[in-house]
Design a protein around this motif. Structure first.
Motif, PDB file in Angstrom:
ATOM      1  N   ASN A 184       0.844  -1.208   0.000  1.00  0.00           N
ATOM      2  CA  ASN A 184       0.000   0.000   0.000  1.00  0.00           C
ATOM      3  C   ASN A 184       0.865   1.239   0.000  1.00  0.00           C
ATOM      4  N   GLU A 185       1.779   1.319  -0.944  1.00  0.00           N
ATOM      5  CA  GLU A 185       2.764   2.397  -0.956  1.00  0.00           C
ATOM      6  C   GLU A 185       2.142   3.793  -1.004  1.00  0.00           C
ATOM      7  N   ASN A 186       0.941   3.899  -1.579  1.00  0.00           N
ATOM      8  CA  ASN A 186       0.311   5.226  -1.704  1.00  0.00           C
ATOM      9  C   ASN A 186      -0.203   5.764  -0.372  1.00  0.00           C
ATOM     10  N   ILE A 187      -0.350   4.917   0.648  1.00  0.00           N
ATOM     11  CA  ILE A 187      -0.837   5.415   1.939  1.00  0.00           C
ATOM     12  C   ILE A 187       0.164   5.212   3.083  1.00  0.00           C
ATOM     13  N   TYR A 188       1.314   4.609   2.800  1.00  0.00           N
ATOM     14  CA  TYR A 188       2.360   4.446   3.831  1.00  0.00           C
ATOM     15  C   TYR A 188       3.603   5.185   3.429  1.00  0.00           C
TER      16      TYR A 188
END
Length: 188
Positions: A184-188
């Motif tokens: 979940n790179e877009n939120i972490y």
């Protein structure tokens, strides 16, 4: 060991994951967890990596530090990998007795980090007493349950659950949980 650098990888090539241990259980469960989480193949190798903590870590802080050190030392040894994984088993005590658990720590090539803890389970008093006296959990299990090198097979959890949950399955879920920031790179 000779591995390809990431920038030379073709889309079909496997990414390299280094595990800070030569324990075949830790290597195998890491490969299974990464494959499931990312739905692709990985090349997973184990290397000796210093944990910087006692052979039998006690408490969350010491155990997590051991996992972090294994991941970081793996990265120092082979910075060309794509991920570095530290797995460290520990014990602690509460009013109900001594319990076992493990911490997983993952570093990514992009600087991202993830960590997660396994579930906990209580140890029999005979095993706990040996660990309190300074014996490493795997050796205590081998002595009490008349096994040989059980930590490189089912481990305590495998012995105590009669094989329903082996050490590989026990670690696998926590590895996937530690991969959440990478998934979940877009939120972490």
């Amino acid at each position: 060991m000779q591995f390809k650098r990431r920038e030379n990888l073709k889309p079909s090539e496997k990414l390299l994951v280094l595990v800070g241990s030569k324990n075949p259980v830790k290597i195998s469960c890491t490969e299974d967890a990464f494959t499931q989480a990312f739905n692709r193949s990985f090349l997973v190798e184990g290397i000796h990596a210093f944990s910087g903590v006692p052979d039998q870590p006690i408490g969350d802080e010491q155990t997590l530090l051991g996992a972090k050190n294994r991941a970081q030392n793996s990265r120092d040894v082979f910075p060309e990998a794509n991920f570095w994984v530290g797995i460290e088993g520990g014990v602690d005590e509460d009013a109900h007795g001594m319990f076992a658990f493990a911490w997983i720590y993952i570093l990514g090539k992009n600087g991202k980090k993830g960590q997660a803890k396994t579930g906990c389970f209580y140890l029999p008093k005979k095993v706990a007493d040996l660990v309190k006296d300074g014996m490493e959990l795997g050796k205590a299990d081998d002595l009490i349950f008349e096994k040989e090198n059980s930590k490189q097979s089912g481990g305590s959890v495998g012995i105590l659950t009669k094989g329903v949950i082996n050490r590989s399955a026990y670690y696998e879920q926590a590895i996937i949980l530690a991969l959440i920031p990478f998934l979940n790179e877009n939120i972490y």
